[in-house]
Design an enzyme around this catalytic site. Structure first.
Site, PDB file in Angstrom:
ATOM      1  N   GLU A  53      -5.702  -3.865  -0.932  1.00  0.00           N
ATOM      2  CA  GLU A  53      -6.032  -5.041  -0.204  1.00  0.00           C
ATOM      3  C   GLU A  53      -7.086  -5.741  -0.735  1.00  0.00           C
ATOM      4  OE1 GLU A  53      -5.518  -1.996   0.966  1.00  0.00           O
ATOM      5  OE2 GLU A  53      -4.673  -1.724   2.650  1.00  0.00           O
ATOM      6  N   TRP A 112     -20.525  15.127  11.199  1.00  0.00           N
ATOM      7  CA  TRP A 112     -19.421  14.913  10.196  1.00  0.00           C
ATOM      8  C   TRP A 112     -19.732  15.731   8.665  1.00  0.00           C
ATOM      9  CZ3 TRP A 112     -18.098   8.726  10.040  1.00  0.00           C
ATOM     10  CH2 TRP A 112     -17.719   8.524  11.100  1.00  0.00           C
ATOM     11  N   LYS A 163     -14.703  16.665  11.462  1.00  0.00           N
ATOM     12  CA  LYS A 163     -15.511  16.557  12.630  1.00  0.00           C
ATOM     13  C   LYS A 163     -15.881  18.044  13.263  1.00  0.00           C
ATOM     14  CE  LYS A 163     -14.368  12.125  13.801  1.00  0.00           C
ATOM     15  NZ  LYS A 163     -12.715  11.819  13.491  1.00  0.00           N
ATOM     16  N   THR A 219       0.866  -1.263  -0.074  1.00  0.00           N
ATOM     17  CA  THR A 219       0.078  -0.141  -0.047  1.00  0.00           C
ATOM     18  C   THR A 219       1.006   1.338   0.198  1.00  0.00           C
ATOM     19  OG1 THR A 219       0.072   0.191   2.479  1.00  0.00           O
ATOM     20  CG2 THR A 219      -1.847  -1.204   1.361  1.00  0.00           C
TER      21      THR A 219
END
Ligand code: AMP
Length: 543
Positions: free
Chosen positions: A330, A444, A439, A185
């Protein structure tokens, strides 16, 4: 009772064998560093992959050993993909855009035996070689005449290795669960982590990739993977094209708008794929020369959210259908692809693009759910957002040689770190990475939604939204904008663009104009670097 069907392992060699046997005359075209445009066929590709396989065995590469590649998308890299994995060794694709320390880390962590390297990385490899602990040799992917002048002790020449062998070779058969490829990654925090794919996971992923509701790839297609083979196996396209016998066009090193346009046009490419940042370059070039895209039918856009404006430009101005997809290293990488379900097949205009904003719906083989902070499953109402969890035969079970294992806190599920809503039809609507969520007063704000609106402004080339400290609300959004070349836009004009498009409390508190935005090694916005650059920034609203 067991059934009576042939128990044939799903091996990567079967893909190139099929392509060579049933599509032997279909072309693979590459733009190379040394020899201009190179053309040959799937038939020749398999013959050369077999010679290379024998060369690898002669070098002593054995099952399970990792062989690195540091190379652009070319026919030689394709041969290496098939040769290495098909003798039971592991193709470890190295992203040359990583920081040198990260390359050093992953080569040592993967314990690479050899590295196959394009000549353009000779200096990089020469500098790093003394730090590699397991590497026995570097193979430059060229002929003798083009071997780099940089001193690399014991450097081998790819074409000499291939020429020393004949193609009389039968691909070995082994357990389909054996490791085939390794990809790290891009690792925005901590060390990169490796995803180790098996032959079985790769072949199953390939079946899903070619399906009509996947990327819909057939033998009638000409495919140009712009996405590099070191970025999650070019999203599986080298395997998918072999499975169906599609013509491949490999762009090599030059991924600027002009170079891409030449290949897309000259080779009559019907399908291509890359992250949005690449398409910005192509669209700017097309605009500057007033060109059209006459042959291209579809463009796969993923890796970051595809801005609405980009979608509309491709579809309305150039007649190219956008296929919005989501995935990650992944998961090999395909998770979802945005194709219409039956009830949406006749959508057009705004309603169609509205739906295309979703990153799509799961392919067969991928199962999903969203969970809250306490890992409780959330409803699929298209509104409630939570962390996306996934499972399936091409999703990693564990990172390669990493302890302790992150991201597996719910047994049997992989935590993606992406935040999304899922609607009742199963389409996912990504709003953020968990660590990028803004936040504000306990609620959110989606940075992706704000960025997409910003880049819809004709004077904006690129935009990023990050949360910055605010004494009352904890965080408030700061919009960072790169203007289109030659354009000027004020803060007021920018903010007015958001009016009526978002809830009032989502309105960015400030706008900062910059010359360019930081990107990661895979072409995504690097919010980490951006947050760092603005860490001392104080908002006019009281920060
Ligand atoms: P990588 O492993 O480098 O391919 O990065 C995977 C990550 O890219 C995902 O976890 C997402 O955060 C992001 N990503 C990929 N596709 C999309 C998309 N269509 N929309 C938004 N984010 C995406």
């Amino acid at each position: 009772m067991l059934a009576n069907m042939m128990d044939q392992p799903l091996l990567i060699s079967s893909l190139i064998t099929h392509a060579a046997r049933y599509h032997g005359q279909t072309e693979i075209v590459s733009r190379t560093l040394e020899e201009g445009i190179h053309r040959y066929t799937w038939g020749e590709a398999e013959q050369r992959a077999k010679r290379l396989a024998k060369a690898l065995l002669a070098l002593g590469v054995g099952p399970g050993q990792r062989v690195g590649t540091m190379a652009w998308n070319t026919y030689r890299h394709l041969e290496a993909y098939y040769a290495i994995a098909s003798i039971g060794a592991v193709t470890h694709t190295i992203n040359p855009r990583l920081f040198p320390e990260q390359i050093e880390y992953i080569v040592n962590h993967a314990e690479n035996q050899y590295i196959f390297c394009d000549t353009s990385f000779a200096d990089l490899i020469a500098a790093l070689l003394p730090k590699f602990k397991s590497v026995k040799g570097v193979v430059f992917m060229c002929d003798r005449a083009h071997m780099p002048s940089t001193a690399v002790p014991g450097a081998l020449c790819y074409e000499e290795l291939v020429a020393a062998q004949d193609p009389d070779f039968t691909w070995p058969t082994f357990d389909e669960r054996s490791a085939a490829a390794l990809c790290y990654t891009s690792g925005t925090t901590g060390n990169p982590k490796g995803a180790l794919y098996s032959h079985r996971s790769t072949v199953l992923h390939t079946f899903a990739a070619i399906a009509p509701d996947g990327l819909g790839i057939s033998a009638r297609e000409t495919v140009l993977p712009v996405v590099p083979m070191f970025h999650v196996n070019a999203w599986g396209l080298p395997y998918a094209c072999a499975m169906v016998g599609a013509k491949m066009v490999m762009p090599g090193r030059d991924l600027d708008g002009k170079s891409l346009h030449e290949l897309l046009d000259g080779e009559k490419v019907s399908l291509t794929a890359a992250v949005p940042a690449v398409w910005l370059g192509l669209l700017n070039h097309l605009r500057s020369i007033g060109a059209t895209l006459d042959h291209m039918q579809r463009v796969v856009i993923g890796g970051s959210a595809c801005p609405r404006a980009m979608m509309e430009t491709f579809q309305d101005q150039y007649g190219v259908e956008v296929v919005h997809a989501w995935g990650m290293t992944e998961m090999s990488p395909l998770g979802t692809v945005n194709t219409p379900k039956f009830q949406f097949k006749d959508l057009s205009g705004k309603a169609k693009v509205d739906l295309q904003q979703s990153a799509g719906r799961p392919l067969y083989g991928v199962d999903m759910m969203i969970v809250d902070e306490n890992d409780q499953e959330l409803p699929w109402d298209g509104e409630t957002v939570g962390e996306l969890m996934v499972r399936g035969p091409w999703v990693i079970d564990a990172y390669f040689n990493t302890d302790p294992q992150p991201a597996h806190r719910i047994p049997g599920w992989f935590g993606t770190g992406d935040v999304c809503a899922i609607d009742p039809d199963g389409y996912i609507w990504i709003t953020d990475r968990i660590k990028d969520v803004i936040k504000s007063g306990g609620e959110w704000i989606s940075s992706i939604d704000l960025e997409n609106i910003a880049v819809g402004h004709p004077k904006v080339a690129e935009a990023a939204v990050i949360g910055v400290y605010h004494p009352r609300w904890d965080e408030r959004p700061l919009l960072v904008v790169v203007k289109q070349p030659g354009e000027d836009i004020s803060k007021e004009e920018m903010l007015a663009w958001f009016e009526g498009k978002i809830a009032k409390w989502w309105m960015p508190d400030d706008v900062a104009f910059v010359d360019e935005l930081p990107h990661t090694a895979t072409g995504k916005l690097s919010k980490l670097q951006l947050r760092d650059r603005f860490k001392d920034y104080r908002l006019p609203s009281g920060g």
